[in-house]
Design an enzyme around this catalytic site. Sequence first.
Site, PDB file in Angstrom:
ATOM      1  N   GLU A 141       0.804  -1.273   0.036  1.00 28.40           N
ATOM      2  CA  GLU A 141       0.096   0.103   0.032  1.00 28.40           C
ATOM      3  C   GLU A 141       0.864   1.136  -0.012  1.00 28.40           C
ATOM      4  O   GLU A 141       0.623   2.448   0.655  1.00 28.40           O
ATOM      5  CB  GLU A 141      -0.941  -0.144   1.252  1.00 28.40           C
ATOM      6  CG  GLU A 141      -2.030  -1.001   1.257  1.00 28.40           C
ATOM      7  CD  GLU A 141      -3.028  -1.108   2.251  1.00 28.40           C
ATOM      8  OE1 GLU A 141      -4.064  -1.376   2.074  1.00 28.40           O
ATOM      9  OE2 GLU A 141      -2.593  -0.399   3.364  1.00 28.40           O
ATOM     10  N   GLU A 186      -6.725  -7.255  -1.354  1.00 31.10           N
ATOM     11  CA  GLU A 186      -7.614  -6.967   0.030  1.00 31.10           C
ATOM     12  C   GLU A 186      -9.082  -6.574  -0.325  1.00 31.10           C
ATOM     13  O   GLU A 186      -9.260  -5.368  -0.544  1.00 31.10           O
ATOM     14  CB  GLU A 186      -6.837  -6.013   0.655  1.00 31.10           C
ATOM     15  CG  GLU A 186      -5.386  -6.477   1.285  1.00 31.10           C
ATOM     16  CD  GLU A 186      -4.883  -5.492   2.484  1.00 31.10           C
ATOM     17  OE1 GLU A 186      -5.769  -4.720   2.959  1.00 31.10           O
ATOM     18  OE2 GLU A 186      -3.802  -5.699   2.617  1.00 31.10           O
TER      19      GLU A 186
END
Length: 833
Positions: free
Chosen positions: A186, A255
């Site tokens: 991320e 995710e």
Amino acid sequence: MMSTMDSSSRFLFLSLFVLCFFSICNADEITYDARGIKINGERKILISGSIHYPRSTPEMWPDLIQKSKDGGLNTIETYVFWDLHEPKRRQYDFTRNKDLVRFIKTIQAHGLYAVLRIGPYVCAEWTYGGFPVWLHNQPGIQLRTNNTVYMNEMQTFTTLIVDMMKQENLFASQGGPIIISQIENEYGNVVAAYHEAGVQYMNWCANMAAALDTGVPWIMCQQDNAPQPMINTCNGFYCDEFTPNNPNSPKMWTENWSGWFKNWGGSDPHRSPEDLAFAVARFYQSGGTFQNYYMYHGGTNFGLVAGGPYITTSYDYDAPLDEYGNKNQPKWGHLRDLHLLLLSMEKALTYGDVKNLAYDSISVTIYSYEGKSSCFFGNSYTDRDVTTNYRGINYTIPAWSVSILPDCSKEVYNTAKVNSQYSTFVKKGNEAEAKPSLKWTWRDETIERIKPGQFTAPELLDQKSLVEDTSDYLYYMTNVNISTNDDPILGKDLTLSVNTTGHVVHAFVNREHIGYIHAYLGEFEFQFHQSITLQPGNNEITLLSATVGLDNYGPNFDMNQGIHGPVQIIASSNGSADVIKDLSNNQWVYKVGLHGEDKKICNGRARYNQWKSDNLPVNKPFVWYKTTFDAPPGTDPVVVDLMGLGKGHAWVNGHSLGRYWPSYSAPGEGCSAECDYRGPYKPEKCRTNCGNPSQRWYHVPRSFLANTDNRLVLFEEFGGNPFLVTFQTVAVGSICANAREGYTLELSCQGQRAISNIKFASFGDPKGTCEYPFSTAGSQSFKKGTCEAAGALSIIQELCVGKYSCSIDVSEQILGPTGCAVDTRRLAVEAIC
């Protein structure tokens, strides 16, 4: 002798040749194109779930992975946790629930693929984002940017993990299960804060990873500018609109947040199975071919690993498998039905021609392959159902749902229509204990004081630097000398003022505890104020700072922790401050951790443990408690109910259960009487447990327990009542289902528990719904409708009562004629376990 050695050498050589030969023969070629990950040239639909190996135990892994496989997953994803594996620089630990190789091999033994997210920054609501805190003390280091000190350490650990996997032949290119690896995590969410250095670092990560030559693709999640050969992927509640940055990369969702994490001081978050299934179906409708649930099993934050700060010990996440490994129904079953259907359509979804159409305000996607077609009908309206006519047949698509017609004719699945069972869990007392109350012994925690030879500094130091995450606690101690004649604070009202970014601060004056304060959720910089009395001459001021997890997310999250000051004694008269004595630059003495931690009191047995059985203190801070108990019989998960305690840490047989804090309750408002699945999900939606402790029950894995004479040790920081502590088991108490005709309904009490009674059964048009947990007790009861099969109840009793599980084909052929219209027939069942 020479002949024997030659023979042995030849045998060893032949054995190694055979092993290498079979490894090469079993090796998989992992490639990709815009339509998906390809295994040996064949595109695949990959349905994955995150299971973090250290958030459970090795004894739990096979069951968790098997239930994942039974739920329609073909891939398991995990992070790698740097801080667990390298707690001290160049000292490694891969034992017990840190045994990464064993976990990957367990995945392989169940015939599933693996995705290894090395990071090594993981976020994951894990303390310090999974970094070992000793990094914080490396001279000149800056985390997650173009910094040589950090990059050298990161490369060393990443290479260590890759080499370990290679040595065990665990990459698919060697015949192992690992088909994808991830570098960083991320980073696109924070790269702007690091400016050009961030871009340089990101490119370095990609080049470093690619040079490790794993033979499988590398991914970067949430990294829109990921360079080739990295595949950029999406994280979030919805990723159907995501497009990779390279036309030759597959559309991947690393995710899909199946729920949300819980905080101390927060209520329980839930994401409905209808909305989660809607997000998944939309993703595959729009060309996605890899999707991973974060989390599929959340598990438990044992020890000090919970981050945040203020992440609870439970990491249940409202995942398809709950914290203890039970199937979270109906989420598990509703998603399983979707997974099996999508996998049956694999060729069409990965090789078929794609056509997108619009019919009556719904999105229609048609996959055509070898003369056959499969259809998705999507309705993204949040407030109305839509009826459309396709090829002469009317279809009604509920609001915020997707219908899947694998033959473009018959609807087999709709994301808003839940057919699988609902399970209501209950907690039962420990049948192994004849008496309900435990017998306790106790001892005080010794409060630290200034002694010769301790570490000192003429300033307030960073708690993180000194403690390196070996404890939640750090003592700050100093002396204040009050002149008997002319000290300006004499005769005035005195207040001790402490500014801190620690999460709890206790204050002692001359070894007397004068009070404490803790931060409230989201307000982690705060002040402690307390009236004090000082004596003429020397006074010892002791501050005990406690953390509740270190920051794990955001740019530049490596901030100092603890008491940063100023620390002041404010002397006032008539309500106004006359004199301020600033202690911030005093000579401060430091002590890491508690006395009981140094002595390993948590083990409960050593000779230095002077436990007392009389005059057991209640509601007294800084007390150690110990008791023994027998393990509850059976195989149901075990929990300890710590209601009545304040805040502290719990151990069973020396195994840490994690932090506890049942005295911290969620606000009384913000929860939902019901959960409307329609509309975009956010963590504030669909909350329960308002006004109650954020976490009352704490998981005790069965592998921690012996049959008898188990030891529970508690360190109580705030003060509480141990007499209320009990051990319980978690089991399904009742099940409920409302399934349409044509569905094969499976009812199960899970574990070794049988269905004891069918409370209600009606096949026809029964009234009522299953709405747990968004219901009050008894509100999910059904009533008979206007038509039903007369013998349905007795048939279901015959099929199910006395059995661990049963399957029911919901049809008139099995349950009898109903006299109801074709489109309305449903089976409603309530059963007791």
